[in-house]
Design a protein around this motif. Structure first.
Motif, PDB file in Angstrom:
ATOM      1  N   ALA A 281       4.568   4.237  11.592  1.00 47.11           N
ATOM      2  CA  ALA A 281       4.832   5.664  11.391  1.00 47.11           C
ATOM      3  C   ALA A 281       5.822   5.886  10.258  1.00 47.11           C
ATOM      4  CB  ALA A 281       5.357   6.291  12.683  1.00 47.11           C
ATOM      5  N   GLN A 282       6.903   5.105  10.236  1.00 44.16           N
ATOM      6  CA  GLN A 282       7.879   5.306   9.162  1.00 44.16           C
ATOM      7  C   GLN A 282       7.291   4.914   7.816  1.00 44.16           C
ATOM      8  OE1 GLN A 282       9.510   2.843   7.193  1.00 44.16           O
ATOM      9  NE2 GLN A 282       8.431   1.196   8.239  1.00 44.16           N
ATOM     10  N   LEU A 283       6.390   3.923   7.805  1.00 41.67           N
ATOM     11  CA  LEU A 283       5.777   3.488   6.550  1.00 41.67           C
ATOM     12  C   LEU A 283       4.821   4.566   6.014  1.00 41.67           C
ATOM     13  CD1 LEU A 283       5.994   1.039   4.698  1.00 41.67           C
ATOM     14  CD2 LEU A 283       3.999   0.085   5.852  1.00 41.67           C
ATOM     15  N   VAL A 284       4.087   5.204   6.900  1.00 36.09           N
ATOM     16  CA  VAL A 284       3.210   6.307   6.484  1.00 36.09           C
ATOM     17  C   VAL A 284       4.051   7.452   5.914  1.00 36.09           C
ATOM     18  CG1 VAL A 284       1.653   8.117   7.348  1.00 36.09           C
ATOM     19  CG2 VAL A 284       1.294   5.719   8.015  1.00 36.09           C
ATOM     20  N   LEU A 285       5.130   7.785   6.602  1.00 35.16           N
ATOM     21  CA  LEU A 285       6.017   8.840   6.099  1.00 35.16           C
ATOM     22  C   LEU A 285       6.624   8.449   4.756  1.00 35.16           C
ATOM     23  CD1 LEU A 285       7.660   9.835   9.483  1.00 35.16           C
ATOM     24  CD2 LEU A 285       6.156  11.272   8.069  1.00 35.16           C
ATOM     25  N   ASN A 286       6.937   7.179   4.589  1.00 35.49           N
ATOM     26  CA  ASN A 286       7.454   6.682   3.321  1.00 35.49           C
ATOM     27  C   ASN A 286       6.443   6.920   2.204  1.00 35.49           C
ATOM     28  OD1 ASN A 286       7.660   4.549   1.186  1.00 35.49           O
ATOM     29  ND2 ASN A 286       9.509   4.012   2.314  1.00 35.49           N
ATOM     30  N   ALA A 287       5.179   6.625   2.474  1.00 33.30           N
ATOM     31  CA  ALA A 287       4.134   6.787   1.459  1.00 33.30           C
ATOM     32  C   ALA A 287       3.920   8.256   1.094  1.00 33.30           C
ATOM     33  CB  ALA A 287       2.827   6.181   1.960  1.00 33.30           C
ATOM     34  N   ILE A 288       4.145   9.148   2.036  1.00 31.83           N
ATOM     35  CA  ILE A 288       3.909  10.582   1.809  1.00 31.83           C
ATOM     36  C   ILE A 288       5.020  11.219   0.980  1.00 31.83           C
ATOM     37  CG2 ILE A 288       3.779  12.828   2.985  1.00 31.83           C
ATOM     38  CD1 ILE A 288       2.392  11.324   5.311  1.00 31.83           C
ATOM     39  N   TRP A 289       6.261  10.750   1.131  1.00 30.40           N
ATOM     40  CA  TRP A 289       7.390  11.435   0.505  1.00 30.40           C
ATOM     41  C   TRP A 289       7.285  11.485  -1.014  1.00 30.40           C
ATOM     42  CZ3 TRP A 289      11.101  10.195  -3.069  1.00 30.40           C
ATOM     43  CH2 TRP A 289      12.087  11.163  -3.254  1.00 30.40           C
ATOM     44  N   THR A 290       7.002  10.376  -1.644  1.00 32.63           N
ATOM     45  CA  THR A 290       7.018  10.322  -3.110  1.00 32.63           C
ATOM     46  C   THR A 290       6.035  11.307  -3.742  1.00 32.63           C
ATOM     47  OG1 THR A 290       7.759   8.037  -2.991  1.00 32.63           O
ATOM     48  CG2 THR A 290       6.902   8.774  -5.100  1.00 32.63           C
ATOM     49  N   PRO A 291       4.777  11.361  -3.285  1.00 29.17           N
ATOM     50  CA  PRO A 291       3.881  12.372  -3.874  1.00 29.17           C
ATOM     51  C   PRO A 291       4.349  13.812  -3.627  1.00 29.17           C
ATOM     52  CG  PRO A 291       2.602  10.673  -2.758  1.00 29.17           C
ATOM     53  CD  PRO A 291       4.047  10.436  -2.420  1.00 29.17           C
TER      54      PRO A 291
ATOM     55  N   ALA B 135       0.837  -1.209   0.000  1.00 27.51           N
ATOM     56  CA  ALA B 135       0.000   0.000   0.000  1.00 27.51           C
ATOM     57  C   ALA B 135       0.869   1.255   0.000  1.00 27.51           C
ATOM     58  CB  ALA B 135      -0.942  -0.003   1.202  1.00 27.51           C
ATOM     59  N   ALA B 136       1.924   1.263   0.823  1.00 26.37           N
ATOM     60  CA  ALA B 136       2.840   2.410   0.834  1.00 26.37           C
ATOM     61  C   ALA B 136       3.497   2.580  -0.528  1.00 26.37           C
ATOM     62  CB  ALA B 136       3.895   2.240   1.927  1.00 26.37           C
ATOM     63  N   ALA B 137       3.908   1.474  -1.120  1.00 27.20           N
ATOM     64  CA  ALA B 137       4.537   1.525  -2.441  1.00 27.20           C
ATOM     65  C   ALA B 137       3.541   1.999  -3.495  1.00 27.20           C
ATOM     66  CB  ALA B 137       5.088   0.147  -2.807  1.00 27.20           C
ATOM     67  N   ALA B 138       2.297   1.535  -3.403  1.00 25.89           N
ATOM     68  CA  ALA B 138       1.286   1.916  -4.387  1.00 25.89           C
ATOM     69  C   ALA B 138       0.983   3.407  -4.314  1.00 25.89           C
ATOM     70  CB  ALA B 138       0.015   1.103  -4.173  1.00 25.89           C
ATOM     71  N   ILE B 139       0.890   3.932  -3.107  1.00 15.67           N
ATOM     72  CA  ILE B 139       0.667   5.373  -2.946  1.00 15.67           C
ATOM     73  C   ILE B 139       1.835   6.134  -3.572  1.00 15.67           C
ATOM     74  CG2 ILE B 139       0.558   7.258  -1.254  1.00 15.67           C
ATOM     75  CD1 ILE B 139      -1.007   5.221   0.545  1.00 15.67           C
ATOM     76  N   GLY B 140       3.046   5.669  -3.293  1.00 16.21           N
ATOM     77  CA  GLY B 140       4.223   6.282  -3.899  1.00 16.21           C
ATOM     78  C   GLY B 140       4.210   6.153  -5.406  1.00 16.21           C
ATOM     79  N   GLY B 141       3.774   4.989  -5.893  1.00 16.40           N
ATOM     80  CA  GLY B 141       3.701   4.760  -7.336  1.00 16.40           C
ATOM     81  C   GLY B 141       2.735   5.711  -8.015  1.00 16.40           C
ATOM     82  N   LEU B 142       1.626   6.011  -7.346  1.00 17.57           N
ATOM     83  CA  LEU B 142       0.678   6.980  -7.903  1.00 17.57           C
ATOM     84  C   LEU B 142       1.323   8.353  -7.998  1.00 17.57           C
ATOM     85  CD1 LEU B 142      -2.578   5.966  -6.000  1.00 17.57           C
ATOM     86  CD2 LEU B 142      -2.014   5.517  -8.396  1.00 17.57           C
ATOM     87  N   GLY B 143       2.218   8.642  -7.043  1.00 15.56           N
ATOM     88  CA  GLY B 143       2.886   9.938  -7.020  1.00 15.56           C
ATOM     89  C   GLY B 143       3.921  10.112  -8.118  1.00 15.56           C
TER      90      GLY B 143
END
Length: 165
Positions: A93-103, A29-37
């Motif tokens: 927490a780190q995974l959520v931050l990971n997902a936020i960075w790419t977008p 899910a974190a990767a997918a959010i990043g992938g959308l970004g």
């Protein structure tokens, strides 16, 4: 009694493996959010002024695929030892931050804000590593390549921000 003990062991074993699937799904899910970004941003990224040590864009996909697998396994190993507690809250927490960075970086082009966010992510990974160390040495070791890569990514983010300001 013997039959119920075997059934209980089988249920516990299945639960253990389904939990691994859950940890994999969380990292996916974190990767997918990043992938959308990053959809459609390859040309934009290539057009940025970058330091000479910036890796080719094709490298990011394979590296992150391996890192996400390591992150999932590390979280699962800790869960198996102590269940869901402070160490896994830090992992989340780190995974959520990971997902936020790419977008932030790719989607919004907010390089300075992305740098501030990746510093927070780096700190959250550090807390996770520290807490994992108390629970599982293998889980700790699995997180170290990720922490190293985020250190490199933070330096790259900073350089791109400064070069393109």
């Amino acid at each position: 009694m013997e039959m119920s003990q075997r059934a209980a062991r089988r249920t516990a074993g299945a639960r253990k493996w389904w939990a691994l699937v859950g940890f994999g799904a969380a990292t996916f899910a974190a990767a997918a959010i990043g992938g959308l970004g990053v959809r459609g941003t390859s040309a934009e990224y290539q057009s940025l002024d970058q330091p000479s040590w910036a890796p080719p864009s094709w490298l990011f996909g394979p590296v992150w695929t391996v890192l996400y697998a390591l992150i999932a396994i590390a979280g699962w190993l800790v869960w198996r030892r102590v269940g869901f507690g402070p160490a896994l809250w830090a992992w989340c927490a780190q995974l959520v931050l990971n997902a936020i960075w790419t977008p932030l970086f790719f989607g919004a082009g907010r390089y300075g804000l992305a740098f501030a966010e990746i510093v927070l992510m780096w700190l959250a990974i550090g807390v996770t590593v520290f807490l994992f160390r108390r629970v599982s040495r293998p889980a700790t070791l699995l997180m170290l390549p990720y922490w190293a890569w985020v250190t490199f990514a933070a330096a790259l983010n900073f350089a791109i921000w400064r070069m393109n300001a």
